[in-house]
Scaffold this active site. Structure first.
Site, PDB file in Angstrom:
ATOM      1  N   GLY A  47       6.224 -27.398 -16.000  1.00  0.00           N
ATOM      2  CA  GLY A  47       6.722 -26.354 -15.117  1.00  0.00           C
ATOM      3  C   GLY A  47       6.643 -25.025 -15.843  1.00  0.00           C
ATOM      4  O   GLY A  47       6.655 -24.985 -17.083  1.00  0.00           O
ATOM      5  N   GLN A  52       8.803 -16.329 -17.240  1.00  0.00           N
ATOM      6  CA  GLN A  52       8.301 -16.783 -18.541  1.00  0.00           C
ATOM      7  C   GLN A  52       6.965 -16.152 -18.909  1.00  0.00           C
ATOM      8  O   GLN A  52       6.550 -16.231 -20.070  1.00  0.00           O
ATOM      9  CB  GLN A  52       8.138 -18.312 -18.550  1.00  0.00           C
ATOM     10  CG  GLN A  52       9.469 -19.052 -18.490  1.00  0.00           C
ATOM     11  CD  GLN A  52       9.240 -20.543 -18.568  1.00  0.00           C
ATOM     12  OE1 GLN A  52       8.989 -21.183 -17.570  1.00  0.00           O
ATOM     13  NE2 GLN A  52       9.296 -21.093 -19.773  1.00  0.00           N
ATOM     14  N   CYS A 101      11.336 -26.436 -23.181  1.00  0.00           N
ATOM     15  CA  CYS A 101      10.989 -25.240 -22.428  1.00  0.00           C
ATOM     16  C   CYS A 101       9.902 -24.507 -23.206  1.00  0.00           C
ATOM     17  O   CYS A 101      10.020 -24.348 -24.423  1.00  0.00           O
ATOM     18  CB  CYS A 101      12.223 -24.353 -22.280  1.00  0.00           C
ATOM     19  SG  CYS A 101      11.916 -22.847 -21.353  1.00  0.00           S
ATOM     20  N   LEU A 102       8.865 -24.068 -22.499  1.00  0.00           N
ATOM     21  CA  LEU A 102       7.762 -23.376 -23.181  1.00  0.00           C
ATOM     22  C   LEU A 102       8.234 -22.070 -23.810  1.00  0.00           C
ATOM     23  O   LEU A 102       7.567 -21.543 -24.697  1.00  0.00           O
ATOM     24  CB  LEU A 102       6.609 -23.130 -22.210  1.00  0.00           C
ATOM     25  CG  LEU A 102       5.931 -24.400 -21.673  1.00  0.00           C
ATOM     26  CD1 LEU A 102       4.851 -24.039 -20.671  1.00  0.00           C
ATOM     27  CD2 LEU A 102       5.358 -25.234 -22.812  1.00  0.00           C
ATOM     28  N   HIS A 143      15.502 -26.896 -13.629  1.00  0.00           N
ATOM     29  CA  HIS A 143      15.164 -26.127 -14.834  1.00  0.00           C
ATOM     30  C   HIS A 143      14.400 -24.850 -14.467  1.00  0.00           C
ATOM     31  O   HIS A 143      14.732 -23.757 -14.948  1.00  0.00           O
ATOM     32  CB  HIS A 143      14.326 -27.006 -15.774  1.00  0.00           C
ATOM     33  CG  HIS A 143      13.876 -26.317 -17.016  1.00  0.00           C
ATOM     34  ND1 HIS A 143      14.349 -26.645 -18.265  1.00  0.00           N
ATOM     35  CD2 HIS A 143      12.992 -25.297 -17.208  1.00  0.00           C
ATOM     36  CE1 HIS A 143      13.777 -25.845 -19.164  1.00  0.00           C
ATOM     37  NE2 HIS A 143      12.947 -25.023 -18.549  1.00  0.00           N
ATOM     38  N   GLU A 144      13.391 -24.985 -13.595  1.00  0.00           N
ATOM     39  CA  GLU A 144      12.575 -23.810 -13.244  1.00  0.00           C
ATOM     40  C   GLU A 144      13.365 -22.825 -12.386  1.00  0.00           C
ATOM     41  O   GLU A 144      13.236 -21.606 -12.550  1.00  0.00           O
ATOM     42  CB  GLU A 144      11.287 -24.244 -12.541  1.00  0.00           C
ATOM     43  CG  GLU A 144      10.389 -25.170 -13.358  1.00  0.00           C
ATOM     44  CD  GLU A 144      10.092 -24.646 -14.750  1.00  0.00           C
ATOM     45  OE1 GLU A 144      10.033 -23.419 -14.955  1.00  0.00           O
ATOM     46  OE2 GLU A 144       9.947 -25.479 -15.667  1.00  0.00           O
ATOM     47  N   HIS A 147      15.390 -20.469 -14.369  1.00  0.00           N
ATOM     48  CA  HIS A 147      14.647 -19.338 -14.938  1.00  0.00           C
ATOM     49  C   HIS A 147      14.668 -18.132 -14.002  1.00  0.00           C
ATOM     50  O   HIS A 147      14.662 -16.986 -14.463  1.00  0.00           O
ATOM     51  CB  HIS A 147      13.183 -19.717 -15.211  1.00  0.00           C
ATOM     52  CG  HIS A 147      12.952 -20.439 -16.501  1.00  0.00           C
ATOM     53  ND1 HIS A 147      13.225 -19.880 -17.728  1.00  0.00           N
ATOM     54  CD2 HIS A 147      12.451 -21.670 -16.769  1.00  0.00           C
ATOM     55  CE1 HIS A 147      12.897 -20.730 -18.691  1.00  0.00           C
ATOM     56  NE2 HIS A 147      12.439 -21.829 -18.132  1.00  0.00           N
TER      57      HIS A 147
HETATM   58 NI    NI Z   1      11.730 -23.453 -19.197  1.00  0.00          NI
END
Ligand code: NI
Length: 176
Positions: A47, A52, A101-102, A143-144, A147
């Site tokens: 995701g 991000q 998480c990236l 999670h997304e 963000h």
């Molecule tokens: Ni993330």
């Protein structure tokens, strides 16, 4: 297609509530979605939310790989975007989810999440979609979605002993 630079924890764009997408079918949004999918794939994520990649807009890309599907009610899903999403918890049952998480490379943590959520929004073609999510899909959507509200997963953690480096957990096992 272009690989986008991923903002890391500490960058203010990750802490800011994002703005609604006004024109989902505009070329800039469609190109952004293509580039986000390429960036997510390149980084090995499941995701990626627009903040991000330094774009404070309410959209993310996601998928459920076969390896993460948790059963018939949570089947694998191909990559898509969810634009201007709305998430609503269903019931109050929570589950522990192990997340990375990236924007927080190298780390993972155990995060309490709602077991089921209802989601609505637009897919990448601008078509309204809605449904009930459970298992891994419910996890990735929460999670997304966070963000888009400027929330990173460590904020949701309740047991900070269960926060560590991927390498150490792979070597020694996940703390319980
Ligand atoms: Ni993330």
């Amino acid at each position: 297609m272009t690989l986008l630079k991923i903002a890391r924890m500490g960058h203010p764009v990750l802490l800011r509530p994002a703005d609604p997408v006004a024109l989902p079918l505009s070329p800039d949004i469609q190109t952004l979605i293509d580039d986000m999918i390429e960036t997510m794939d390149d980084a090995g994520g499941v995701g990626l939310a627009a903040p991000q990649v330094h774009v404070s807009k309410r959209l993310f890309v996601y998928f459920v790989p076969p390896s993460r599907s948790t059963g018939p009610e949570d089947p694998p899903r191909p990559v898509d975007a969810l634009i201007n999403p709305v998430l609503t918890p269903v019931g109050d049952a929570m589950v522990d989810c192990t997340e990375g998480c990236l924007s927080i490379p190298g780390l993972r943590g155990v995060v309490p999440r709602f077991a089921q959520v209802r989601y609505a929004g637009l897919d990448r073609s601008g078509t309204p979609v809605e449904g009930l999510a459970t298992g891994f899909l419910a996890n990735v959507l929460q999670h997304e979605y966070d963000h888009l509200d400027g929330i990173l997963y460590p904020t949701r953690m309740t047991d900070h002993r269960r926060f560590g480096f991927n390498e150490e957990w792979l070597r020694h096992g996940e703390p319980s």
